[in-house]
Design a protein around this motif. Sequence first.
Motif, PDB file in Angstrom:
ATOM      1  N   GLY A  93       0.801  -1.225   0.000  1.00  0.00           N
ATOM      2  CA  GLY A  93       0.000   0.000   0.000  1.00  0.00           C
ATOM      3  C   GLY A  93       0.829   1.267   0.000  1.00  0.00           C
ATOM      4  N   PHE A  94       2.089   1.168   0.438  1.00  0.00           N
ATOM      5  CA  PHE A  94       2.936   2.360   0.517  1.00  0.00           C
ATOM      6  C   PHE A  94       3.378   2.846  -0.855  1.00  0.00           C
ATOM      7  CE2 PHE A  94       4.567   2.866   5.015  1.00  0.00           C
ATOM      8  CZ  PHE A  94       3.527   2.169   5.579  1.00  0.00           C
ATOM      9  N   ARG A  95       3.546   1.909  -1.805  1.00  0.00           N
ATOM     10  CA  ARG A  95       4.057   2.211  -3.146  1.00  0.00           C
ATOM     11  C   ARG A  95       5.471   2.785  -3.087  1.00  0.00           C
ATOM     12  NH1 ARG A  95       2.509  -1.036  -4.914  1.00  0.00           N
ATOM     13  NH2 ARG A  95       2.784  -0.444  -7.081  1.00  0.00           N
ATOM     14  N   VAL A  96       6.410   1.993  -2.591  1.00  0.00           N
ATOM     15  CA  VAL A  96       7.815   2.388  -2.617  1.00  0.00           C
ATOM     16  C   VAL A  96       8.626   1.262  -3.259  1.00  0.00           C
ATOM     17  CG1 VAL A  96       9.835   3.135  -1.308  1.00  0.00           C
ATOM     18  CG2 VAL A  96       7.549   3.763  -0.519  1.00  0.00           C
ATOM     19  N   GLY A  97       9.224   1.568  -4.391  1.00  0.00           N
ATOM     20  CA  GLY A  97      10.118   0.652  -5.069  1.00  0.00           C
ATOM     21  C   GLY A  97      11.397   1.395  -5.422  1.00  0.00           C
ATOM     22  N   TYR A  98      12.306   0.729  -6.123  1.00  0.00           N
ATOM     23  CA  TYR A  98      13.550   1.393  -6.501  1.00  0.00           C
ATOM     24  C   TYR A  98      14.105   0.758  -7.765  1.00  0.00           C
ATOM     25  CZ  TYR A  98      14.983  -2.501  -3.468  1.00  0.00           C
ATOM     26  OH  TYR A  98      15.106  -3.727  -2.870  1.00  0.00           O
ATOM     27  N   VAL A  99      14.920   1.530  -8.465  1.00  0.00           N
ATOM     28  CA  VAL A  99      15.594   1.024  -9.655  1.00  0.00           C
ATOM     29  C   VAL A  99      17.075   1.300  -9.497  1.00  0.00           C
ATOM     30  CG1 VAL A  99      15.740   1.072 -12.172  1.00  0.00           C
ATOM     31  CG2 VAL A  99      13.568   1.587 -11.042  1.00  0.00           C
ATOM     32  N   CYS A 100      17.884   0.257  -9.674  1.00  0.00           N
ATOM     33  CA  CYS A 100      19.339   0.394  -9.621  1.00  0.00           C
ATOM     34  C   CYS A 100      19.864   0.134 -11.032  1.00  0.00           C
ATOM     35  CB  CYS A 100      19.900  -0.614  -8.624  1.00  0.00           C
ATOM     36  SG  CYS A 100      21.693  -0.598  -8.515  1.00  0.00           S
ATOM     37  N   GLY A 101      20.689   1.030 -11.530  1.00  0.00           N
ATOM     38  CA  GLY A 101      21.210   0.848 -12.882  1.00  0.00           C
ATOM     39  C   GLY A 101      22.198   1.931 -13.240  1.00  0.00           C
ATOM     40  N   ASP A 102      22.631   1.892 -14.463  1.00  0.00           N
ATOM     41  CA  ASP A 102      23.617   2.858 -14.925  1.00  0.00           C
ATOM     42  C   ASP A 102      23.119   4.299 -14.752  1.00  0.00           C
ATOM     43  OD1 ASP A 102      26.247   2.923 -16.570  1.00  0.00           O
ATOM     44  OD2 ASP A 102      24.935   4.429 -17.480  1.00  0.00           O
ATOM     45  N   SER A 103      24.003   5.156 -14.242  1.00  0.00           N
ATOM     46  CA  SER A 103      23.616   6.538 -13.936  1.00  0.00           C
ATOM     47  C   SER A 103      22.978   7.242 -15.129  1.00  0.00           C
ATOM     48  CB  SER A 103      24.836   7.360 -13.527  1.00  0.00           C
ATOM     49  OG  SER A 103      25.630   6.663 -12.643  1.00  0.00           O
ATOM     50  N   TYR A 104      23.507   6.992 -16.319  1.00  0.00           N
ATOM     51  CA  TYR A 104      22.997   7.692 -17.502  1.00  0.00           C
ATOM     52  C   TYR A 104      21.529   7.343 -17.736  1.00  0.00           C
ATOM     53  CZ  TYR A 104      22.153   8.725 -22.401  1.00  0.00           C
ATOM     54  OH  TYR A 104      21.595   9.169 -23.566  1.00  0.00           O
ATOM     55  N   LEU A 105      21.213   6.016 -17.655  1.00  0.00           N
ATOM     56  CA  LEU A 105      19.818   5.603 -17.846  1.00  0.00           C
ATOM     57  C   LEU A 105      18.938   6.129 -16.712  1.00  0.00           C
ATOM     58  CD1 LEU A 105      20.160   1.882 -19.012  1.00  0.00           C
ATOM     59  CD2 LEU A 105      19.450   3.861 -20.382  1.00  0.00           C
ATOM     60  N   LEU A 106      19.473   6.094 -15.486  1.00  0.00           N
ATOM     61  CA  LEU A 106      18.659   6.519 -14.346  1.00  0.00           C
ATOM     62  C   LEU A 106      18.357   8.014 -14.374  1.00  0.00           C
ATOM     63  CD1 LEU A 106      19.535   4.469 -11.197  1.00  0.00           C
ATOM     64  CD2 LEU A 106      17.966   4.034 -13.051  1.00  0.00           C
ATOM     65  N   GLU A 107      19.289   8.804 -14.896  1.00  0.00           N
ATOM     66  CA  GLU A 107      19.012  10.239 -15.025  1.00  0.00           C
ATOM     67  C   GLU A 107      17.812  10.475 -15.934  1.00  0.00           C
ATOM     68  OE1 GLU A 107      22.230  12.864 -16.290  1.00  0.00           O
ATOM     69  OE2 GLU A 107      23.433  11.998 -14.666  1.00  0.00           O
ATOM     70  N   ARG A 108      17.769   9.703 -17.018  1.00  0.00           N
ATOM     71  CA  ARG A 108      16.641   9.854 -17.952  1.00  0.00           C
ATOM     72  C   ARG A 108      15.346   9.345 -17.306  1.00  0.00           C
ATOM     73  NH1 ARG A 108      18.284   6.870 -23.043  1.00  0.00           N
ATOM     74  NH2 ARG A 108      16.290   7.652 -23.817  1.00  0.00           N
ATOM     75  N   MET A 109      15.445   8.268 -16.524  1.00  0.00           N
ATOM     76  CA  MET A 109      14.247   7.771 -15.843  1.00  0.00           C
ATOM     77  C   MET A 109      13.751   8.780 -14.800  1.00  0.00           C
ATOM     78  SD  MET A 109      14.905   3.688 -15.355  1.00  0.00           S
ATOM     79  CE  MET A 109      13.261   3.193 -14.860  1.00  0.00           C
ATOM     80  N   ALA A 110      14.679   9.404 -14.093  1.00  0.00           N
ATOM     81  CA  ALA A 110      14.288  10.386 -13.070  1.00  0.00           C
ATOM     82  C   ALA A 110      13.566  11.564 -13.719  1.00  0.00           C
ATOM     83  CB  ALA A 110      15.508  10.860 -12.294  1.00  0.00           C
ATOM     84  N   LEU A 111      14.034  11.963 -14.892  1.00  0.00           N
ATOM     85  CA  LEU A 111      13.391  13.076 -15.592  1.00  0.00           C
ATOM     86  C   LEU A 111      11.970  12.677 -16.009  1.00  0.00           C
ATOM     87  CD1 LEU A 111      14.512  15.853 -16.200  1.00  0.00           C
ATOM     88  CD2 LEU A 111      14.902  15.122 -18.546  1.00  0.00           C
ATOM     89  N   ALA A 112      11.826  11.443 -16.518  1.00  0.00           N
ATOM     90  CA  ALA A 112      10.492  10.962 -16.891  1.00  0.00           C
ATOM     91  C   ALA A 112       9.595  10.919 -15.650  1.00  0.00           C
ATOM     92  CB  ALA A 112      10.582   9.585 -17.543  1.00  0.00           C
ATOM     93  N   LYS A 113      10.171  10.557 -14.517  1.00  0.00           N
ATOM     94  CA  LYS A 113       9.396  10.506 -13.274  1.00  0.00           C
ATOM     95  C   LYS A 113       8.961  11.898 -12.826  1.00  0.00           C
ATOM     96  CE  LYS A 113       9.531   9.044  -8.457  1.00  0.00           C
ATOM     97  NZ  LYS A 113       8.137   8.588  -8.391  1.00  0.00           N
ATOM     98  N   LEU A 114       9.862  12.870 -12.992  1.00  0.00           N
ATOM     99  CA  LEU A 114       9.544  14.249 -12.596  1.00  0.00           C
ATOM    100  C   LEU A 114       8.266  14.724 -13.278  1.00  0.00           C
ATOM    101  CD1 LEU A 114      10.443  16.847 -11.113  1.00  0.00           C
ATOM    102  CD2 LEU A 114      11.738  17.459 -13.142  1.00  0.00           C
TER     103      LEU A 114
END
Lengths: 363, 363
Positions: free
Chosen positions: A209-230
């Motif tokens: 119910g909390f909805r907390v997950g995480y993604v571990c991966g290459d910084s370059y890909l994660l930067e793009r994912m963080a932007l999509a999340k924003l």
Amino acid sequence: MEGNPAPEAFPSETLREIASALWQKDPLAAQLYGPCEGLPELRRDLREYLRRDYGLHREDDDLIIVSGAQQGIELACSVLANAGDTVLCEAPTYADVLHTFALHGLKVVAVEVEEDGISLEGLAKALKEHEVRFLYLIPTFQNPTSHTMSLAKRKAVYDLVREHDTIIVEDDPYSALRFRGESLPSLKALDEDGRVLYIGTFSKILSPGFRVGYVCGDSYLLERMALAKLYNDVHSSVPAQIIAHSFLTAPGFQAHLEFARCIYRQKCDLMLETMDRLLAGRLAYTRPEGGFFIWCELPAGSDLPELTKALARANLAIAPGNVFSLDPAAPQRTFRLSFSRPSAAQIVRGIEILAEVMTTLGM
Amino acid sequence: MEGNPAPEAFPSETLREIASALWQKDPLAAQLYGPCEGLPELRRDLREYLRRDYGLHREDDDLIIVSGAQQGIELACSVLANAGDTVLCEAPTYADVLHTFALHGLKVVAVEVEEDGISLEGLAKALKEHEVRFLYLIPTFQNPTSHTMSLAKRKAVYDLVREHDTIIVEDDPYSALRFRGESLPSLKALDEDGRVLYIGTFSKILSPGFRVGYVCGDSYLLERMALAKLYNDVHSSVPAQIIAHSFLTAPGFQAHLEFARCIYRQKCDLMLETMDRLLAGRLAYTRPEGGFFIWCELPAGSDLPELTKALARANLAIAPGNVFSLDPAAPQRTFRLSFSRPSAAQIVRGIEILAEVMTTLGM
């Protein structure tokens, strides 16, 4: 179609203490806008946990917090593929991911899962025939089959993926809940090039119910994912992140995992014993070493839709193989049982009903 | 670029009570998977609140919970438009929405906002020239201009949109924080056909860190949005929803809104008085009746980039018009000040710095 955890395996007492401490100490911390990529202390301590307990130590990797593992998959689709592109998954696979792929307009190639993981021949053929943007894999206690990929296959899959220069999205909600057998390294732990995005979650060990997950991966890909999340939900709910962090760093964290594993082992064993007693020889089923599911296969010629309907009338829900398939209309003889959520009494009664209904149907 | 609320306007004491009650009473309720469309009691009481306080009583409308208003916009893009389609917004507009549109591959037509809302001539022309999938509008205390659309314009905009058979996404984060003047009906309150999706949020009145917003609109559209949400983040964080519900139904809810309005009125007045004292005649600025922002315009020939840079050196951040524009490179003379987050002392000091730096630059 998510795996529903056992309520009695939630750390309710710890949570109560953590939550009241949060609101007594610093309520403001939970109220302000947080960073898009997640609370720094949670990201840091998750990195440390994954390094220590899962051997994820690639230096160029980073970690972001997402609103549950499902959002990790959603963001991976946003960042790694465009409408019309092809992705690859296991057959059968986690049902909801097929809808996420469809909403993104992705074509899907599915490769059979065997008892020791995805078929290597099938995978090699698919990667040769299609330009695959990424592979979505659940190597450990796969949903729905509960099959776990062998170490040899993990290495071979990684090598094939490297050869074809593509990316793996590794969904790993269940490996903390291994209640038997030896742990295996995740695909991410074998990753040298930064081509594995590893998705983890607190849903199965703390609370879905909390909805907390995480993604571990290459910084370059994660930067793009963080932007999509924003531009998706700005950031994940802060009180939930603070509680997840307190839980992860509480002295009782490992003991709680052990407690949860013990509960799931007992439930799994109870279901298997009842099946051995009432259903031996009448259908095949897996003997999982972790996770939430037992995967069953009826003998050739069995009418699964008839069984599913008869069970529904007897108030017992099973998940027929069709819902985990790219072609839901294709005939199936497989179905998934979950031992995680029902009580011991419900588990026994459920298998009794299954056996009775099968008898009535002459199965 | 979101509007940052004032921490002292958060209901911290109420929250503390609500949160400890939650964990004492029924911790399990916050832990299980929740329904995708949101907790039933929160949806019901929000519908009632919007009916009573905002006149939203269209019978075929429904309401779903989303993970903040930003997710409402994201889901609207998913459901209402495909890559390559055209959408319409105000110029200038909320900066982050432009990124969301870009990530969805949408073309954007922007129509000038005047003091009484979007230009009707501009809107009529744009709707004639483009097939617009939806209009994204912030009719009340618009971000960044703080302009509010007049009642006459609201009616005319709705009629134009009906004539062109398109849809309005109405973003309304600030109207609960009107601290002066008469309330106006939202576009949704004028909606007879179900062509307005109304996005509201708890971010400005309770806490942005929780990520709880809502969308009210026609049931048919909301069903599709809920499905897109299911494959995005499954559902919004349950503890945050429970706390939002307790807050909404607490006896002190209206009093808290009044208290928050009072804080923002005082802050706005302090900033305006200081500007009147130090900047009168040197730049034009709005006198908002609510929201978080004052919108400023330098005289013709002024060098905004030079001012922005000099202010940054003096540790004062302003938001230049460029970030709210479809063409960030086009020269601008406008900028946004926020009075919501800074303390009274920071407000006075900030305007003093602005005046000093402008003097130094000969402005």
